[in-house]
Design a protein around this motif. Structure first.
Motif, PDB file in Angstrom:
ATOM      1  N   PRO A 121     -71.744 -76.379  86.739  1.00  0.00           N
ATOM      2  CA  PRO A 121     -71.352 -77.305  85.680  1.00  0.00           C
ATOM      3  C   PRO A 121     -70.368 -76.678  84.692  1.00  0.00           C
ATOM      4  O   PRO A 121     -70.198 -75.453  84.653  1.00  0.00           O
ATOM      5  CB  PRO A 121     -72.694 -77.610  84.974  1.00  0.00           C
ATOM      6  CG  PRO A 121     -73.763 -77.085  85.861  1.00  0.00           C
ATOM      7  CD  PRO A 121     -73.151 -75.960  86.623  1.00  0.00           C
ATOM      8  N   PRO A 122     -69.735 -77.509  83.858  1.00  0.00           N
ATOM      9  CA  PRO A 122     -68.917 -76.991  82.762  1.00  0.00           C
ATOM     10  C   PRO A 122     -69.766 -76.156  81.805  1.00  0.00           C
ATOM     11  O   PRO A 122     -70.999 -76.292  81.770  1.00  0.00           O
ATOM     12  CB  PRO A 122     -68.410 -78.269  82.071  1.00  0.00           C
ATOM     13  CG  PRO A 122     -68.583 -79.359  83.064  1.00  0.00           C
ATOM     14  CD  PRO A 122     -69.742 -78.974  83.918  1.00  0.00           C
ATOM     15  N   ARG A 123     -69.104 -75.343  80.998  1.00  0.00           N
ATOM     16  CA  ARG A 123     -69.806 -74.399  80.130  1.00  0.00           C
ATOM     17  C   ARG A 123     -70.816 -75.076  79.204  1.00  0.00           C
ATOM     18  O   ARG A 123     -71.946 -74.618  79.062  1.00  0.00           O
ATOM     19  CB  ARG A 123     -68.802 -73.598  79.296  1.00  0.00           C
ATOM     20  CG  ARG A 123     -69.453 -72.575  78.359  1.00  0.00           C
ATOM     21  CD  ARG A 123     -68.424 -71.779  77.605  1.00  0.00           C
ATOM     22  NE  ARG A 123     -67.598 -71.000  78.521  1.00  0.00           N
ATOM     23  CZ  ARG A 123     -67.949 -69.812  79.020  1.00  0.00           C
ATOM     24  NH1 ARG A 123     -69.126 -69.280  78.686  1.00  0.00           N
ATOM     25  NH2 ARG A 123     -67.143 -69.162  79.836  1.00  0.00           N
ATOM     26  N   GLN A 124     -70.413 -76.193  78.554  1.00  0.00           N
ATOM     27  CA  GLN A 124     -71.325 -76.811  77.601  1.00  0.00           C
ATOM     28  C   GLN A 124     -72.578 -77.361  78.297  1.00  0.00           C
ATOM     29  O   GLN A 124     -73.665 -77.371  77.705  1.00  0.00           O
ATOM     30  CB  GLN A 124     -70.634 -77.924  76.812  1.00  0.00           C
ATOM     31  CG  GLN A 124     -70.143 -79.099  77.632  1.00  0.00           C
ATOM     32  CD  GLN A 124     -69.569 -80.202  76.762  1.00  0.00           C
ATOM     33  OE1 GLN A 124     -69.723 -80.196  75.536  1.00  0.00           O
ATOM     34  NE2 GLN A 124     -68.892 -81.169  77.373  1.00  0.00           N
ATOM     35  N   VAL A 125     -72.430 -77.769  79.561  1.00  0.00           N
ATOM     36  CA  VAL A 125     -73.595 -78.241  80.312  1.00  0.00           C
ATOM     37  C   VAL A 125     -74.474 -77.058  80.699  1.00  0.00           C
ATOM     38  O   VAL A 125     -75.708 -77.133  80.590  1.00  0.00           O
ATOM     39  CB  VAL A 125     -73.155 -79.031  81.560  1.00  0.00           C
ATOM     40  CG1 VAL A 125     -74.376 -79.431  82.391  1.00  0.00           C
ATOM     41  CG2 VAL A 125     -72.361 -80.263  81.161  1.00  0.00           C
ATOM     42  N   ARG A 126     -73.861 -75.965  81.144  1.00  0.00           N
ATOM     43  CA  ARG A 126     -74.645 -74.768  81.484  1.00  0.00           C
ATOM     44  C   ARG A 126     -75.442 -74.288  80.276  1.00  0.00           C
ATOM     45  O   ARG A 126     -76.630 -73.947  80.391  1.00  0.00           O
ATOM     46  CB  ARG A 126     -73.731 -73.639  81.988  1.00  0.00           C
ATOM     47  CG  ARG A 126     -73.011 -73.934  83.289  1.00  0.00           C
ATOM     48  CD  ARG A 126     -72.524 -72.657  83.984  1.00  0.00           C
ATOM     49  NE  ARG A 126     -71.715 -71.803  83.129  1.00  0.00           N
ATOM     50  CZ  ARG A 126     -70.392 -71.902  82.986  1.00  0.00           C
ATOM     51  NH1 ARG A 126     -69.741 -72.876  83.631  1.00  0.00           N
ATOM     52  NH2 ARG A 126     -69.728 -71.067  82.230  1.00  0.00           N
ATOM     53  N   ASP A 132     -77.030 -69.499  83.614  1.00  0.00           N
ATOM     54  CA  ASP A 132     -76.082 -68.402  83.457  1.00  0.00           C
ATOM     55  C   ASP A 132     -74.730 -68.814  84.047  1.00  0.00           C
ATOM     56  O   ASP A 132     -74.549 -69.940  84.510  1.00  0.00           O
ATOM     57  CB  ASP A 132     -76.604 -67.115  84.092  1.00  0.00           C
ATOM     58  CG  ASP A 132     -76.900 -67.263  85.596  1.00  0.00           C
ATOM     59  OD1 ASP A 132     -76.260 -68.118  86.241  1.00  0.00           O
ATOM     60  OD2 ASP A 132     -77.757 -66.518  86.116  1.00  0.00           O
ATOM     61  N   GLU A 133     -73.773 -67.895  84.037  1.00  0.00           N
ATOM     62  CA  GLU A 133     -72.406 -68.215  84.458  1.00  0.00           C
ATOM     63  C   GLU A 133     -72.329 -68.763  85.879  1.00  0.00           C
ATOM     64  O   GLU A 133     -71.476 -69.600  86.188  1.00  0.00           O
ATOM     65  CB  GLU A 133     -71.513 -66.971  84.351  1.00  0.00           C
ATOM     66  CG  GLU A 133     -71.171 -66.567  82.927  1.00  0.00           C
ATOM     67  CD  GLU A 133     -70.204 -67.538  82.270  1.00  0.00           C
ATOM     68  OE1 GLU A 133     -69.369 -68.118  82.987  1.00  0.00           O
ATOM     69  OE2 GLU A 133     -70.282 -67.716  81.047  1.00  0.00           O
ATOM     70  N   SER A 134     -73.204 -68.293  86.756  1.00  0.00           N
ATOM     71  CA  SER A 134     -73.163 -68.721  88.157  1.00  0.00           C
ATOM     72  C   SER A 134     -74.176 -69.819  88.464  1.00  0.00           C
ATOM     73  O   SER A 134     -74.320 -70.228  89.617  1.00  0.00           O
ATOM     74  CB  SER A 134     -73.409 -67.527  89.082  1.00  0.00           C
ATOM     75  OG  SER A 134     -74.694 -66.963  88.827  1.00  0.00           O
ATOM     76  N   GLY A 135     -74.872 -70.301  87.447  1.00  0.00           N
ATOM     77  CA  GLY A 135     -75.913 -71.297  87.666  1.00  0.00           C
ATOM     78  C   GLY A 135     -75.358 -72.621  88.162  1.00  0.00           C
ATOM     79  O   GLY A 135     -74.213 -72.993  87.885  1.00  0.00           O
ATOM     80  N   TYR A 158     -78.629 -82.349  86.533  1.00  0.00           N
ATOM     81  CA  TYR A 158     -80.074 -82.124  86.557  1.00  0.00           C
ATOM     82  C   TYR A 158     -80.373 -80.708  87.045  1.00  0.00           C
ATOM     83  O   TYR A 158     -79.701 -80.216  87.966  1.00  0.00           O
ATOM     84  CB  TYR A 158     -80.763 -83.136  87.482  1.00  0.00           C
ATOM     85  CG  TYR A 158     -80.504 -84.567  87.086  1.00  0.00           C
ATOM     86  CD1 TYR A 158     -81.308 -85.220  86.158  1.00  0.00           C
ATOM     87  CD2 TYR A 158     -79.414 -85.261  87.616  1.00  0.00           C
ATOM     88  CE1 TYR A 158     -81.056 -86.531  85.782  1.00  0.00           C
ATOM     89  CE2 TYR A 158     -79.150 -86.575  87.242  1.00  0.00           C
ATOM     90  CZ  TYR A 158     -79.976 -87.194  86.320  1.00  0.00           C
ATOM     91  OH  TYR A 158     -79.707 -88.484  85.950  1.00  0.00           O
ATOM     92  N   PRO A 159     -81.390 -80.064  86.459  1.00  0.00           N
ATOM     93  CA  PRO A 159     -81.782 -78.743  86.964  1.00  0.00           C
ATOM     94  C   PRO A 159     -82.113 -78.821  88.455  1.00  0.00           C
ATOM     95  O   PRO A 159     -82.792 -79.753  88.902  1.00  0.00           O
ATOM     96  CB  PRO A 159     -83.033 -78.407  86.137  1.00  0.00           C
ATOM     97  CG  PRO A 159     -82.892 -79.218  84.879  1.00  0.00           C
ATOM     98  CD  PRO A 159     -82.222 -80.493  85.308  1.00  0.00           C
TER      99      PRO A 159
END
Length: 253
Positions: A121-126, A132-135, A158-159
């Motif tokens: 996802p985009p940063r604000q969603v992460r 984390d960065e690779s999530g 969604y997670p």
């Protein structure tokens, strides 16, 4: 400090003034627009400039020309949408609340699924989901229609651990919507945070929402929480600003 002046062409400025009257309801749906002569006198300008202003608003669908009769305000006014309509899950066996609200307003409605995929996802969603960065997260993208016109473009994340093996992963509509499904999975909606903004449309929004000219979009960044303030959904919703307003009701103690 230098005075900030409106450097837009006069036709655009006049269109902006008329647009506000339409959006505020001062020029009611179906009402005739003042004549070109009246508008020329009001704005101290020429027929050509008034024609430019009305063309802008016709392109946006706010004005409608009727041959031999005149120019009229569109038949439907700006619709106020309450963001909380999608907060609570629908009752078992009932449609998604966004759809039932449309029915209450005597509107036809539907959703079209654009894509479903596991993405980074985009940063604000992460950040909102605590990734984390690779999530990654499961993304569901869709367009909502009211009376056959595109009303909102929605990207919901969604997670992965909640979505895997459920309808959230499937490219089809979810009976009752995601709030109903998440509650059935043991993740009831407890609250949501909305951040609203307005900006020019992206190409994706321009195409899917059929944006006319340079009409901006209303953007809602929404985080939905379950028990313990656990984020269970993050959505980016965009709506065409020439058709919708956002409505809020706040209870004061």
């Amino acid at each position: 400090m230098a005075e900030h002046k409106d450097g837009r062409p006069l036709g655009e400025r006049i269109a902006a003034e008329i647009r506000k009257l339409i959006m505020d309801g001062d020029l009611e749906p179906g009402a005739p627009l003042p004549t070109t002569e009246q508008l020329c006198k009001q704005h101290d300008t020429t027929n050509v400039t008034i024609q430019r202003a009305t063309k802008i608003l016709k392109d946006e669908g706010l004005l409608v020309g009727r041959t031999g009769v005149g120019v009229f305000v569109r038949d439907e006014g700006a619709q106020a949408i309450a963001p909380a309509h999608s907060l609570a899950p629908s009752e078992p066996g009932q449609p998604y609340r966004w759809l039932t609200e449309a029915t209450k307003n005597q509107q036809s409605s539907k959703y079209q699924i654009l894509s479903v995929a596991e993405v980074r996802p985009p940063r604000q969603v992460r950040n909102a989901l605590g990734l984390d960065e690779s999530g990654t997260a499961v993304l569901r993208s869709r367009v909502g229609y009211l009376d056959g016109k595109p009303a909102e473009l929605v990207h919901s994340y969604y997670p992965v651990e909640l979505a895997r093996g459920t309808r959230l992963e499937q490219r089809r509509l979810i009976p009752g919507g995601s709030p109903r499904l998440l509650e059935d999975l043991g993740y009831p909606t407890r609250s949501q945070d909305d951040v609203l903004g307005a900006r020019p449309a992206t190409t994706e929004e321009y195409v899917h929402l059929e944006i006319p000219r340079d009409v901006p979009v209303i953007e809602v960044f929404r985080i939905v929480y379950s028990d313990g303030q656990r984020p269970i959904e993050v959505s980016l919703l965009t709506k065409p600003a020439h058709r919708f307003k956002m409505a809020y009701s706040i209870d004061c103690p």
